[in-house]
Design a protein around this motif. Sequence first.
Motif, PDB file in Angstrom:
ATOM      1  N   GLY A   1       0.145   3.936   7.229  1.00  0.00           N
ATOM      2  CA  GLY A   1       1.093   4.884   6.686  1.00  0.00           C
ATOM      3  C   GLY A   1       1.773   5.767   7.714  1.00  0.00           C
TER       4      GLY A   1
ATOM      5  N   TYR B   1       7.693  -3.665   7.474  1.00  0.00           N
ATOM      6  CA  TYR B   1       6.565  -2.723   7.403  1.00  0.00           C
ATOM      7  C   TYR B   1       5.267  -3.466   7.083  1.00  0.00           C
TER       8      TYR B   1
ATOM      9  N   TYR C   1      -5.357   2.051   5.955  1.00  0.00           N
ATOM     10  CA  TYR C   1      -4.291   2.621   5.136  1.00  0.00           C
ATOM     11  C   TYR C   1      -3.661   3.807   5.855  1.00  0.00           C
TER      12      TYR C   1
ATOM     13  N   ASP D   1       0.843  -1.169   0.000  1.00  0.00           N
ATOM     14  CA  ASP D   1       0.000   0.000   0.000  1.00  0.00           C
ATOM     15  C   ASP D   1       0.880   1.220   0.000  1.00  0.00           C
ATOM     16  N   GLY D   2       0.618   2.096  -0.945  1.00  0.00           N
ATOM     17  CA  GLY D   2       1.350   3.330  -1.001  1.00  0.00           C
ATOM     18  C   GLY D   2       2.693   3.206  -1.651  1.00  0.00           C
TER      19      GLY D   2
ATOM     20  N   ARG E   1       2.224  -3.740   9.644  1.00  0.00           N
ATOM     21  CA  ARG E   1       0.965  -3.150   9.215  1.00  0.00           C
ATOM     22  C   ARG E   1      -0.171  -4.158   9.292  1.00  0.00           C
TER      23      ARG E   1
ATOM     24  N   LYS F   1      -0.669   0.573  -5.008  1.00  0.00           N
ATOM     25  CA  LYS F   1      -1.307   0.648  -3.711  1.00  0.00           C
ATOM     26  C   LYS F   1      -1.671  -0.754  -3.297  1.00  0.00           C
TER      27      LYS F   1
END
Length: 342
Positions: free
Chosen positions: A95, A324, A91, A31-32, A328, A47
């Motif tokens: 982030g 990460y 999300y 994501d991102g 997450r 994403k």
Amino acid sequence: MPACAGMDGAKAASSASGGPRGSMPACAGMDGAKAASSASGRPRGSKPACAGLDGIQAASSASGNRRGSKPADAGLRYRAAPMNESLSLTYLVGGVVVPPVSLVLLALLGLWITRRRRAVVGAIGGAIAATALAALLALSLPVVAFALMTRLEGPAAPDPRAAAREAGAIVILGGGVARGAVEWGGDTVGLFTLQRLRYGAHLAKALGLPVLITGAAPADGRPGEAAMMRDVLQREFGVDVRWFDERARTTAGNAREAAALLRAAGVERVVLVTHAFHMGRARGVFERAGLKVVPAPTGYMGYAGGAFEAAHLVPNGDALRVSYVALREMAARLLYRVVNRQ
């Protein structure tokens, strides 16, 4: 690597290899983050979802479909997506709150505190900054990244084909898109999604079951993830899609929309395809939506697919991405427990 491995993989060899053997895979699908194109594996923007983490679509130019167009398949059960769904809370949490961003912010805070004139306060600030940087370094170690993933994935799952005899459908969850894939002439599926599609197509051919795909809703006039997934399945893997959902933006939403489509067709038991690190949360929400689940995890990034190597003690950026994704997903699981999403 798949989520670079994300709400929505990385392994030591390659994202497609499934195990932490050797070098870390190239990032894509987080994501991102920019995902690799489905053909070249070169890192491009994406994403996920994963994430996966709520904690790869053939380009429209390649598929021949107009961007944002409704699938033309006459027998396709279709649920269109609203265009104004808000950004997933997971999300945003992933982030900002999940490392490395939170650790960088903490280190900056510590450095700012060290500028205070009082020695004791300055020492506290230095300790905060040092702790944050040490944690950042630890998360950059492959051994830490793989251990976090192993905790999420658990032991390797048995072959789902034996348990899938009474299943009525295969459900493949989207895992992110790669925006602006130049070699494909536009948007395409991200690496996470491509891994899931490949395994889902393999199971569909082996079991002869119909397929449901569910991906993120289209936004800003771009083609939706589910439409790209459908095109890849049909054109590159030769597998037709019976049910098609592009309304959902989270794993809980995937479960709700898929359950609605499948219940109308009398299907109660499904083979669920997603990444191994994401399977625990995905299975939970699908079962709460009223479906019986045969888990079919893919893309293992922890030690279920390999053993420790001395190279795993050398920090690198890919390991930080894997950490990460794992953190997450852990945050997303905690959030789902708190909110108890259906």
